[in-house]
Scaffold this motif. Structure first.
Motif, PDB file in Angstrom:
ATOM      1  N   CYS A 201       0.862  -1.185   0.000  1.00 44.05           N
ATOM      2  CA  CYS A 201       0.000   0.000   0.000  1.00 44.05           C
ATOM      3  C   CYS A 201       0.896   1.232   0.000  1.00 44.05           C
ATOM      4  CB  CYS A 201      -0.920   0.006   1.217  1.00 44.05           C
ATOM      5  SG  CYS A 201      -2.119   1.365   1.205  1.00 44.05           S
ATOM      6  N   VAL A 202       0.633   2.147  -0.940  1.00 37.76           N
ATOM      7  CA  VAL A 202       1.442   3.345  -1.109  1.00 37.76           C
ATOM      8  C   VAL A 202       0.597   4.573  -0.781  1.00 37.76           C
ATOM      9  CG1 VAL A 202       2.871   4.691  -2.703  1.00 37.76           C
ATOM     10  CG2 VAL A 202       2.704   2.196  -2.980  1.00 37.76           C
ATOM     11  N   HIS A 203       1.118   5.421   0.121  1.00 37.45           N
ATOM     12  CA  HIS A 203       0.489   6.716   0.397  1.00 37.45           C
ATOM     13  C   HIS A 203       1.297   7.742  -0.386  1.00 37.45           C
ATOM     14  CE1 HIS A 203      -1.287   9.655   3.611  1.00 37.45           C
ATOM     15  NE2 HIS A 203      -1.689   9.917   2.386  1.00 37.45           N
ATOM     16  N   GLN A 204       0.719   8.234  -1.477  1.00 41.93           N
ATOM     17  CA  GLN A 204       1.460   9.091  -2.388  1.00 41.93           C
ATOM     18  C   GLN A 204       1.418  10.557  -1.931  1.00 41.93           C
ATOM     19  OE1 GLN A 204       1.329   7.200  -6.604  1.00 41.93           O
ATOM     20  NE2 GLN A 204      -0.784   7.272  -5.914  1.00 41.93           N
ATOM     21  N   GLN A 205       2.259  11.364  -2.564  1.00 43.68           N
ATOM     22  CA  GLN A 205       2.394  12.763  -2.150  1.00 43.68           C
ATOM     23  C   GLN A 205       1.132  13.584  -2.393  1.00 43.68           C
ATOM     24  OE1 GLN A 205       6.301  13.231  -4.279  1.00 43.68           O
ATOM     25  NE2 GLN A 205       6.908  14.246  -2.395  1.00 43.68           N
ATOM     26  N   ASP A 206       0.273  13.126  -3.318  1.00 44.21           N
ATOM     27  CA  ASP A 206      -0.983  13.844  -3.542  1.00 44.21           C
ATOM     28  C   ASP A 206      -2.087  13.355  -2.605  1.00 44.21           C
ATOM     29  OD1 ASP A 206      -1.617  11.352  -4.529  1.00 44.21           O
ATOM     30  OD2 ASP A 206      -2.046  12.033  -6.579  1.00 44.21           O
ATOM     31  N   ASP A 207      -1.695  12.554  -1.588  1.00 46.15           N
ATOM     32  CA  ASP A 207      -2.582  12.020  -0.549  1.00 46.15           C
ATOM     33  C   ASP A 207      -3.475  10.889  -1.049  1.00 46.15           C
ATOM     34  OD1 ASP A 207      -2.932  12.171   2.196  1.00 46.15           O
ATOM     35  OD2 ASP A 207      -4.842  13.225   1.991  1.00 46.15           O
ATOM     36  N   SER A 208      -3.225  10.396  -2.253  1.00 43.05           N
ATOM     37  CA  SER A 208      -3.968   9.241  -2.753  1.00 43.05           C
ATOM     38  C   SER A 208      -3.253   7.951  -2.338  1.00 43.05           C
ATOM     39  CB  SER A 208      -4.080   9.300  -4.280  1.00 43.05           C
ATOM     40  OG  SER A 208      -2.798   9.180  -4.879  1.00 43.05           O
ATOM     41  N   TYR A 209      -3.979   6.828  -2.469  1.00 44.97           N
ATOM     42  CA  TYR A 209      -3.418   5.524  -2.102  1.00 44.97           C
ATOM     43  C   TYR A 209      -3.358   4.627  -3.338  1.00 44.97           C
ATOM     44  CZ  TYR A 209      -3.978   6.848   2.787  1.00 44.97           C
ATOM     45  OH  TYR A 209      -3.888   7.494   3.993  1.00 44.97           O
ATOM     46  N   LEU A 210      -2.287   3.835  -3.405  1.00 45.79           N
ATOM     47  CA  LEU A 210      -2.091   2.895  -4.502  1.00 45.79           C
ATOM     48  C   LEU A 210      -1.819   1.530  -3.895  1.00 45.79           C
ATOM     49  CD1 LEU A 210      -1.574   2.314  -7.565  1.00 45.79           C
ATOM     50  CD2 LEU A 210       0.831   2.916  -7.135  1.00 45.79           C
ATOM     51  N   SER A 211      -2.509   0.510  -4.387  1.00 43.83           N
ATOM     52  CA  SER A 211      -2.339  -0.839  -3.853  1.00 43.83           C
ATOM     53  C   SER A 211      -1.836  -1.797  -4.924  1.00 43.83           C
ATOM     54  CB  SER A 211      -3.663  -1.362  -3.274  1.00 43.83           C
ATOM     55  OG  SER A 211      -4.089  -0.552  -2.191  1.00 43.83           O
ATOM     56  N   GLN A 212      -1.080  -2.792  -4.485  1.00 41.17           N
ATOM     57  CA  GLN A 212      -0.560  -3.810  -5.398  1.00 41.17           C
ATOM     58  C   GLN A 212      -0.402  -5.113  -4.619  1.00 41.17           C
ATOM     59  OE1 GLN A 212      -0.150  -3.413  -8.586  1.00 41.17           O
ATOM     60  NE2 GLN A 212       0.901  -5.296  -9.159  1.00 41.17           N
ATOM     61  N   THR A 213      -0.648  -6.222  -5.285  1.00 40.14           N
ATOM     62  CA  THR A 213      -0.529  -7.538  -4.656  1.00 40.14           C
ATOM     63  C   THR A 213       0.365  -8.426  -5.505  1.00 40.14           C
ATOM     64  OG1 THR A 213      -2.733  -7.373  -3.655  1.00 40.14           O
ATOM     65  CG2 THR A 213      -1.786  -9.578  -3.863  1.00 40.14           C
ATOM     66  N   PHE A 214       1.229  -9.194  -4.852  1.00 44.20           N
ATOM     67  CA  PHE A 214       2.115 -10.134  -5.535  1.00 44.20           C
ATOM     68  C   PHE A 214       1.898 -11.537  -4.988  1.00 44.20           C
ATOM     69  CE2 PHE A 214       4.139  -6.042  -5.958  1.00 44.20           C
ATOM     70  CZ  PHE A 214       4.693  -6.056  -7.227  1.00 44.20           C
ATOM     71  N   ILE A 215       1.981 -12.507  -5.883  1.00 41.91           N
ATOM     72  CA  ILE A 215       1.884 -13.914  -5.499  1.00 41.91           C
ATOM     73  C   ILE A 215       3.290 -14.455  -5.284  1.00 41.91           C
ATOM     74  CG2 ILE A 215       1.028 -16.190  -6.172  1.00 41.91           C
ATOM     75  CD1 ILE A 215      -1.167 -14.119  -5.774  1.00 41.91           C
ATOM     76  N   TYR A 216       3.462 -15.269  -4.262  1.00 45.73           N
ATOM     77  CA  TYR A 216       4.775 -15.861  -4.005  1.00 45.73           C
ATOM     78  C   TYR A 216       5.225 -16.723  -5.185  1.00 45.73           C
ATOM     79  CZ  TYR A 216       4.821 -14.575   0.949  1.00 45.73           C
ATOM     80  OH  TYR A 216       4.842 -13.876   2.125  1.00 45.73           O
ATOM     81  N   ASP A 217       6.430 -16.459  -5.676  1.00 42.99           N
ATOM     82  CA  ASP A 217       7.093 -17.344  -6.628  1.00 42.99           C
ATOM     83  C   ASP A 217       8.590 -17.079  -6.531  1.00 42.99           C
ATOM     84  OD1 ASP A 217       7.782 -15.089  -8.208  1.00 42.99           O
ATOM     85  OD2 ASP A 217       5.950 -15.274  -9.383  1.00 42.99           O
ATOM     86  N   ASP A 218       9.375 -17.785  -7.318  1.00 41.79           N
ATOM     87  CA  ASP A 218      10.833 -17.693  -7.195  1.00 41.79           C
ATOM     88  C   ASP A 218      11.370 -16.304  -7.493  1.00 41.79           C
ATOM     89  OD1 ASP A 218      10.918 -20.344  -6.496  1.00 41.79           O
ATOM     90  OD2 ASP A 218      11.413 -21.061  -8.517  1.00 41.79           O
ATOM     91  N   SER A 219      10.644 -15.527  -8.290  1.00 42.72           N
ATOM     92  CA  SER A 219      11.147 -14.216  -8.708  1.00 42.72           C
ATOM     93  C   SER A 219      10.418 -13.062  -8.028  1.00 42.72           C
ATOM     94  CB  SER A 219      11.020 -14.071 -10.229  1.00 42.72           C
ATOM     95  OG  SER A 219       9.663 -14.157 -10.637  1.00 42.72           O
ATOM     96  N   VAL A 220       9.686 -13.338  -6.937  1.00 42.60           N
ATOM     97  CA  VAL A 220       8.821 -12.314  -6.364  1.00 42.60           C
ATOM     98  C   VAL A 220       9.610 -11.115  -5.824  1.00 42.60           C
ATOM     99  CG1 VAL A 220       8.719 -13.318  -4.036  1.00 42.60           C
ATOM    100  CG2 VAL A 220       6.826 -11.916  -4.875  1.00 42.60           C
ATOM    101  N   ILE A 221      10.780 -11.344  -5.247  1.00 40.26           N
ATOM    102  CA  ILE A 221      11.558 -10.221  -4.721  1.00 40.26           C
ATOM    103  C   ILE A 221      11.976  -9.289  -5.854  1.00 40.26           C
ATOM    104  CG2 ILE A 221      13.726  -9.570  -3.581  1.00 40.26           C
ATOM    105  CD1 ILE A 221      11.585 -10.641  -1.715  1.00 40.26           C
ATOM    106  N   GLU A 222      12.426  -9.858  -6.951  1.00 45.67           N
ATOM    107  CA  GLU A 222      12.813  -9.043  -8.103  1.00 45.67           C
ATOM    108  C   GLU A 222      11.606  -8.307  -8.671  1.00 45.67           C
ATOM    109  OE1 GLU A 222      15.170  -7.188 -10.835  1.00 45.67           O
ATOM    110  OE2 GLU A 222      15.757  -8.380  -9.106  1.00 45.67           O
TER     111      GLU A 222
END
Length: 211
Positions: free
Chosen positions: A18-39
Motif C-alpha cells: 500500500c502506497v500513500h502518495q504525495q498527492d494524498d492518494s493511495y495505490l495498492s498492489q498484490t504479488f503472489i509468491y514465486d521464485d522471482s517475487v523479490i525481483e
C-alpha cells in the motif's frame, strides 16, 4: 513522514503493498509468491524515488532479503515485528477500521516513525570473505602450483620452513574463531548449516538430555 510512504505486508499466500502518495492518494498492489517475487517487487518499487521513499516491512525471512536490496539502493526502510505491530494496534486502535493489515502497517509507519533498518550486506560480504578464506586453507592439498597458495600460507611456509598443509593447519583455528566471532556479533546471519559447522557444542548441548 514527508515524501512517499509504503507498507509491504507478507501474509501466507500473498504480498500486499500500500502506497500513500504525495498527492494524498493511495495505490495498492498484490504479488503472489514465486521464485522471482523479490525481483518483481523491487522492479515495481523503482517507480518511486529512493531518497524520498519510506518503506515499512514486518520482520520476515523474505522481507529481510528485500530490505537489504532496498537500503543498498537508497530507500529508507523500517522494520517492525508482528508483536510490536499487534501491541501498538491494541493500544492505538484506529478511529475507523484500517481495512487490512497492510493499511494498519502503513498507519504505524506514519504515526510511530520507527527507526531505519541497516542493511546486512556489508556483514554478509565480510562473512563470505571469511568463508572463502576458510575454503582456500582447507583446499591447499589440491593446489598444484605453489604460487597459487594463499599469501598467509606462503608467508608461514617461508618463516617456519614447513609444508603448505602444516601452514594451513596452523592458520585454520584463527579463521574459524574469526567466523565464530562474526556470527556472534551478527546472529541474524546464522543458518542451521553455519550453526552446525561453527557451534557444534551448542548442538550437542541441545541434544544432550538433562537429568
Amino acid at each position: 513522514m514527508k515524501g512517499i510512504n509504503i507498507a509491504i505486508y507478507f501474509d501466507p499466500d500473498q504480498i500486499h503493498i500500500c502506497v500513500h502518495q504525495q498527492d494524498d492518494s493511495y495505490l495498492s498492489q498484490t504479488f503472489i509468491y514465486d521464485d522471482s517475487v523479490i525481483e518483481e517487487i523491487y522492479q515495481w518499487l523503482e517507480q518511486f524515488t529512493p531518497n524520498r521513499t519510506h518503506i515499512c516491512l514486518i520482520e520476515h525471512d523474505t522481507a529481510d532479503i528485500l530490505a537489504d536490496e532496498l537500503v543498498d539502493n537508497g530507500y529508507h526502510v523500517h522494520q517492525v515485528t508482528q508483536h510490536d505491530l499487534l501491541t501498538w494496534f491494541a493500544n492505538e486502535p484506529p478511529a475507523e477500521p484500517d481495512g487490512s493489515p497492510v493499511r494498519a502497517l502503513l498507519r504505524y509507519l506514519e504515526s510511530e516513525q520507527p527507526s531505519e533498518y541497516q542493511s546486512r550486506t556489508p556483514q554478509i560480504e565480510a562473512l563470505m570473505d571469511l568463508l572463502d578464506e576458510l575454503d582456500d586453507l582447507e583446499g591447499v592439498d589440491e593446489v598444484e602450483d605453489e604460487d597459487n597458495l594463499p599469501d598467509d600460507v606462503l608467508r608461514l611456509m617461508k618463516q617456519k620452513k614447513i609444508s603448505a598443509q602444516d601452514a594451513a593447519q596452523r592458520l585454520l583455528p584463527d579463521v574459524n574463531e574469526r567466523i565464530r566471532e562474526h556470527l556472534i556479533n551478527y546472529p541474524e546471519l546464522m543458518t542451521p548449516e553455519l550453526l552446525q559447522d561453527f557451534f557444534p557444542e551448542l548442538i550437542e548441548a541441545l541434544d544432550t538430555p538433562k537429568h
